[in-house]
Design an enzyme around this catalytic site. Sequence first.
Site, PDB file in Angstrom:
ATOM      1  N   ARG A 188       0.846  -1.212   0.000  1.00  0.00           N
ATOM      2  CA  ARG A 188       0.000   0.000   0.000  1.00  0.00           C
ATOM      3  C   ARG A 188       0.880   1.261   0.000  1.00  0.00           C
ATOM      4  O   ARG A 188       0.665   2.190  -0.774  1.00  0.00           O
ATOM      5  CB  ARG A 188      -0.896  -0.034   1.246  1.00  0.00           C
TER       6      ARG A 188
ATOM      7  N   ASN B 290      26.433  17.382  -9.955  1.00  0.00           N
ATOM      8  CA  ASN B 290      25.062  17.113  -9.501  1.00  0.00           C
ATOM      9  C   ASN B 290      24.295  18.419  -9.359  1.00  0.00           C
ATOM     10  O   ASN B 290      24.893  19.455  -9.135  1.00  0.00           O
ATOM     11  CB  ASN B 290      25.102  16.427  -8.126  1.00  0.00           C
TER      12      ASN B 290
ATOM     13  N   TYR C 176      17.865  11.184  -2.445  1.00  0.00           N
ATOM     14  CA  TYR C 176      19.223  11.679  -2.696  1.00  0.00           C
ATOM     15  C   TYR C 176      19.199  12.411  -4.037  1.00  0.00           C
ATOM     16  O   TYR C 176      18.143  12.834  -4.499  1.00  0.00           O
ATOM     17  CB  TYR C 176      20.161  10.452  -2.646  1.00  0.00           C
TER      18      TYR C 176
ATOM     19  N   ASN D  87      29.177   8.245  -7.776  1.00  0.00           N
ATOM     20  CA  ASN D  87      28.733   9.132  -6.698  1.00  0.00           C
ATOM     21  C   ASN D  87      29.263   8.610  -5.374  1.00  0.00           C
ATOM     22  O   ASN D  87      29.244   7.391  -5.143  1.00  0.00           O
ATOM     23  CB  ASN D  87      27.196   9.178  -6.667  1.00  0.00           C
TER      24      ASN D  87
ATOM     25  N   ASP E 205      33.518  14.403   2.645  1.00  0.00           N
ATOM     26  CA  ASP E 205      32.939  13.528   1.637  1.00  0.00           C
ATOM     27  C   ASP E 205      33.207  14.026   0.214  1.00  0.00           C
ATOM     28  O   ASP E 205      33.464  13.229  -0.691  1.00  0.00           O
ATOM     29  CB  ASP E 205      31.431  13.455   1.894  1.00  0.00           C
ATOM     30  N   ASP E 206      33.155  15.324   0.018  1.00  0.00           N
ATOM     31  CA  ASP E 206      33.308  15.863  -1.346  1.00  0.00           C
ATOM     32  C   ASP E 206      34.744  15.727  -1.845  1.00  0.00           C
ATOM     33  O   ASP E 206      34.970  15.499  -3.028  1.00  0.00           O
ATOM     34  CB  ASP E 206      32.856  17.330  -1.381  1.00  0.00           C
TER      35      ASP E 206
ATOM     36  N   ARG F 246      27.579  25.127  -0.260  1.00  0.00           N
ATOM     37  CA  ARG F 246      27.666  24.655  -1.655  1.00  0.00           C
ATOM     38  C   ARG F 246      26.938  23.319  -1.714  1.00  0.00           C
ATOM     39  O   ARG F 246      27.548  22.276  -1.671  1.00  0.00           O
ATOM     40  CB  ARG F 246      29.141  24.538  -2.079  1.00  0.00           C
TER      41      ARG F 246
ATOM     42  N   LYS G 280      22.017  12.062   3.210  1.00  0.00           N
ATOM     43  CA  LYS G 280      23.227  11.212   3.303  1.00  0.00           C
ATOM     44  C   LYS G 280      23.068  10.221   4.446  1.00  0.00           C
ATOM     45  O   LYS G 280      23.463   9.053   4.326  1.00  0.00           O
ATOM     46  CB  LYS G 280      24.468  12.084   3.535  1.00  0.00           C
TER      47      LYS G 280
ATOM     48  N   GLU H 287      30.269  17.887   4.766  1.00  0.00           N
ATOM     49  CA  GLU H 287      29.562  17.781   3.489  1.00  0.00           C
ATOM     50  C   GLU H 287      29.249  19.156   2.920  1.00  0.00           C
ATOM     51  O   GLU H 287      28.723  20.029   3.627  1.00  0.00           O
ATOM     52  CB  GLU H 287      28.239  17.019   3.719  1.00  0.00           C
ATOM     53  N   ASP H 288      29.531  19.328   1.666  1.00  0.00           N
ATOM     54  CA  ASP H 288      29.079  20.499   0.906  1.00  0.00           C
ATOM     55  C   ASP H 288      29.413  21.841   1.548  1.00  0.00           C
ATOM     56  O   ASP H 288      28.579  22.758   1.580  1.00  0.00           O
ATOM     57  CB  ASP H 288      27.578  20.368   0.587  1.00  0.00           C
TER      58      ASP H 288
ATOM     59  N   ALA I 218      35.813  19.152  -5.248  1.00  0.00           N
ATOM     60  CA  ALA I 218      35.586  17.815  -5.797  1.00  0.00           C
ATOM     61  C   ALA I 218      36.634  17.499  -6.874  1.00  0.00           C
ATOM     62  O   ALA I 218      37.259  16.433  -6.844  1.00  0.00           O
ATOM     63  CB  ALA I 218      34.169  17.715  -6.364  1.00  0.00           C
TER      64      ALA I 218
HETATM   65  N1  LIG Z   1      29.662  12.731  -8.158  1.00  0.00           N
HETATM   66  C1  LIG Z   1      29.919  12.990  -6.912  1.00  0.00           C
HETATM   67  O1  LIG Z   1      29.964  12.099  -6.042  1.00  0.00           O
HETATM   68  C2  LIG Z   1      30.172  14.391  -6.499  1.00  0.00           C
HETATM   69  C3  LIG Z   1      29.912  15.434  -7.336  1.00  0.00           C
HETATM   70  N2  LIG Z   1      30.159  16.712  -6.936  1.00  0.00           N
HETATM   71  C4  LIG Z   1      29.758  17.759  -7.841  1.00  0.00           C
HETATM   72  O2  LIG Z   1      30.891  18.441  -8.309  1.00  0.00           O
HETATM   73  C5  LIG Z   1      30.512  19.756  -8.652  1.00  0.00           C
HETATM   74  C6  LIG Z   1      31.602  20.686  -8.193  1.00  0.00           C
HETATM   75  O3  LIG Z   1      31.712  20.710  -6.787  1.00  0.00           O
HETATM   76  P1  LIG Z   1      32.862  21.596  -6.089  1.00  0.00           P
HETATM   77  O4  LIG Z   1      34.186  21.184  -6.586  1.00  0.00           O
HETATM   78  O5  LIG Z   1      32.689  21.537  -4.630  1.00  0.00           O
HETATM   79  O6  LIG Z   1      32.433  23.036  -6.604  1.00  0.00           O
HETATM   80  P2  LIG Z   1      33.287  24.307  -6.886  1.00  0.00           P
HETATM   81  O7  LIG Z   1      32.347  25.404  -7.143  1.00  0.00           O
HETATM   82  O8  LIG Z   1      34.309  24.476  -5.807  1.00  0.00           O
HETATM   83  O9  LIG Z   1      34.098  23.960  -8.207  1.00  0.00           O
HETATM   84  C7  LIG Z   1      33.646  24.152  -9.489  1.00  0.00           C
HETATM   85  C8  LIG Z   1      34.846  24.250 -10.409  1.00  0.00           C
HETATM   86  O10 LIG Z   1      34.375  24.307 -11.723  1.00  0.00           O
HETATM   87  C9  LIG Z   1      35.008  25.369 -12.396  1.00  0.00           C
HETATM   88  N3  LIG Z   1      34.102  25.905 -13.403  1.00  0.00           N
HETATM   89  C10 LIG Z   1      32.937  26.542 -13.220  1.00  0.00           C
HETATM   90  N4  LIG Z   1      32.428  26.919 -14.400  1.00  0.00           N
HETATM   91  C11 LIG Z   1      33.291  26.502 -15.338  1.00  0.00           C
HETATM   92  C12 LIG Z   1      33.342  26.610 -16.747  1.00  0.00           C
HETATM   93  N5  LIG Z   1      32.368  27.211 -17.425  1.00  0.00           N
HETATM   94  N6  LIG Z   1      34.384  26.080 -17.392  1.00  0.00           N
HETATM   95  C13 LIG Z   1      35.362  25.451 -16.711  1.00  0.00           C
HETATM   96  N7  LIG Z   1      35.374  25.320 -15.384  1.00  0.00           N
HETATM   97  C14 LIG Z   1      34.355  25.840 -14.707  1.00  0.00           C
HETATM   98  C15 LIG Z   1      35.309  26.406 -11.319  1.00  0.00           C
HETATM   99  O11 LIG Z   1      36.351  27.282 -11.712  1.00  0.00           O
HETATM  100  C16 LIG Z   1      35.707  25.486 -10.181  1.00  0.00           C
HETATM  101  O12 LIG Z   1      37.068  25.153 -10.327  1.00  0.00           O
HETATM  102  C17 LIG Z   1      29.127  19.978  -8.030  1.00  0.00           C
HETATM  103  O13 LIG Z   1      28.143  19.922  -9.036  1.00  0.00           O
HETATM  104  C18 LIG Z   1      28.936  18.808  -7.131  1.00  0.00           C
HETATM  105  O14 LIG Z   1      27.591  18.402  -7.059  1.00  0.00           O
HETATM  106  C19 LIG Z   1      30.720  16.998  -5.723  1.00  0.00           C
HETATM  107  C20 LIG Z   1      31.003  15.990  -4.848  1.00  0.00           C
HETATM  108  C21 LIG Z   1      30.688  14.622  -5.148  1.00  0.00           C
HETATM  109  C1  LIG Z   2      27.377  13.871  -4.270  1.00  0.00           C
HETATM  110  C2  LIG Z   2      27.869  14.996  -3.519  1.00  0.00           C
HETATM  111  O1  LIG Z   2      28.381  14.848  -2.427  1.00  0.00           O
HETATM  112  C3  LIG Z   2      27.775  16.310  -4.099  1.00  0.00           C
HETATM  113  O2  LIG Z   2      27.350  16.443  -5.237  1.00  0.00           O
HETATM  114  O3  LIG Z   2      28.152  17.258  -3.413  1.00  0.00           O
HETATM  115 MG   LIG Z   3      28.575  16.640  -1.400  1.00  0.00          MG
END
Ligand SMILES: NC(=O)C1=CN([C@@H]2O[C@H](COP(=O)(O)OP(=O)(O)OC[C@H]3O[C@@H](n4cnc5c(N)ncnc54)[C@H](O)[C@@H]3O)[C@@H](O)[C@H]2O)C=CC1
Ligand SMILES: CC(=O)C(=O)O
Ligand SMILES: [Mg+2]
Length: 547
Positions: free
Chosen positions: A43, A401, A88, A447, A254-255, A142, A160, A231-232, A295
């Site tokens: 249900r 993401n 998530y 991820n 985590d990131d 973030r 998470k 996280e974030d 990341a």
């Molecule tokens: N798949 C996974 O498990 C995870 C994915 N992520 C994802 O990674 C992404 C980034 O996270 P953070 O590193 O913490 O963010 P952040 O904002 O610190 O880094 C983003 C980077 O991308 C660059 N950037 C932005 N626009 C751009 C462009 N047009 N051309 C080239 N480079 C560009 C920036 O200069 C910066 O170096 C987020 O979307 C997050 O969700 C983060 C953690 C885990």
């Molecule tokens: C998956 C994750 O930790 C992030 O996108 O920030």
């Molecule tokens: Mg994260």
Amino acid sequence: MTIVLTPYWHDGVQKLKMAAQPPAKLPHGLTPPALDDKIHAARCLAQFRSKTSGLEKYIFLSMLKHENEDMFYKLCLENMAEFTPIIYTPTVGEACQKWSQIYRRPEGMYISIKDKGKIKSILKSWPKLDDARISVVTDGSRILGLGDLGVNGMGISIGKLSLYIAGAGIRPSSTIPICLDLGTNTQKYLEDPLYLGARHSRVPEAAMTEFMDEFMDAMSAVYPKLLIQFEDFSTDNAFRYLERYRQKYPLFNDDIQGTGAVVLSGFLNAAKLSSAASGQPLTSHRILFFGAGSAGVGVAMQLMSFFTLQGLSEKEARERIWLVDSQGMVFDARGKMAEHKKYFSRKDYSGPPITDLLDIISYVKPTALMGLSTTANAFHSGVLQAMAALNPRPIIFPLSNPVHLSECSFADAVEHTNGTVLFASGSPFPEQRDPSSGRMLYPGQGNNMYIFPGLGLGAIIARATRVTDSMVEASSLGLADSLTADEKKADLLYPRIERIRDISAFIAKEVIRAAQKANVDRSTHLRTMSDSELIAFIKEKMWDPSF
Ligand SMILES: NC(=O)C1=CN([C@@H]2O[C@H](COP(=O)(O)OP(=O)(O)OC[C@H]3O[C@@H](n4cnc5c(N)ncnc54)[C@H](O)[C@@H]3O)[C@@H](O)[C@H]2O)C=CC1
Ligand SMILES: CC(=O)C(=O)O
Ligand SMILES: [Mg+2]
């Protein structure tokens, strides 16, 4: 007025204590005569499926978790692939963006900058002090790739921890979601009358660090057995507070570390397939990172060990990696840059800046392209075709993401590489049929949700005093090793999510062994167990919904 609008939850403690009363435990007469657990599960699932939007499904599941925790986790475990995109990424992203609209009840702790000086006493109001084992802590600055969501980031800590419970069998009462409220720089929220956080911009770095020092000290005093997952946090703070506390408390980011580990794992599996197709050795891979934040750099650091495991020196390993940020390829002669980019900044290029991704690909000739840029569709058809022209099996991981920020979709990656792509994305995409062979192709989900449950479980069971780099690497290699023959045959880069409990137990075992080697384990009695005894012990410790 402030008290009414903010979720500081004085009267919520009682409700938290009373949460999770399954219908069967209510006195006779208070439930319908034919209420049966099995039928009720069907249900609840039908009610869930009848909701037409992801956000409605999220709200439904959040209420179900509150009313009948066992039912929520039973359904979650039985329908992992269907539930994870709701609790998530991607839906949790939308839930966070609208947190102040959809908020219903206390589910975690909100610690505000105004609480400075009394954080310890606030932490003591958590209803299950002795049970506390794992806390996911965000400052909301973030959230996924969605920017500064302030106190609305609470949804990510809750999401998470739901995965810790479902995926690693951590007891629900052992988890503490925490959102730190240090203000927000997002004007939209500051102006929103429903916004649940403090209505000011983010406090300066010095004030945040003083607050963080008190917070961390209070956490370890009030919850002595607690592991903390950061996280974030925005990139600067992510690196700063990981470095500041990692030798003092059991914690990981985590990131930076979880993402590094999950991508190393998928890359290990992808690189073998790619090298088999090209005939080139594993050491010849060239990895281009599009995005150089916490990341991107976290993953780059972890991928160093891919090369050092193959026998390359640290310098040689570093030279296999290129970073791109919003100003293009990162190289020393470009000038001033953030501290975290310096290590990978190229020393062997001093020409004019290269800003276009296609030009960068043509200069670097990468075998692998990683997207951590929050830039939707940055891997457009031209980029995908260029990668396919360079490599018989290009490795393309759009990891940003949620889904709408992914650098490309799986469908596009398959179409523009003619089905040759080795693919993993941060958020889920549907499977695709190979246009030439008609074979079904499955996207990997690169991820950190594959890593943190097992890494956390291992650290908790070992009662690790620290989370060492070797424990993080062990989680990654453990995940890479956990593919079954059937999963390998289908060219999967990650195991099927339905097996998450087995995978987490295996990863936890590897993490415990690494903790033992590093001498950071306090549960020293586990040292004498054989691997199979240890896995059985871990599985015994896992919480199961009672049905
Ligand atoms: N798949 C996974 O498990 C995870 C994915 N992520 C994802 O990674 C992404 C980034 O996270 P953070 O590193 O913490 O963010 P952040 O904002 O610190 O880094 C983003 C980077 O991308 C660059 N950037 C932005 N626009 C751009 C462009 N047009 N051309 C080239 N480079 C560009 C920036 O200069 C910066 O170096 C987020 O979307 C997050 O969700 C983060 C953690 C885990
Ligand atoms: C998956 C994750 O930790 C992030 O996108 O920030
Ligand atoms: Mg994260």
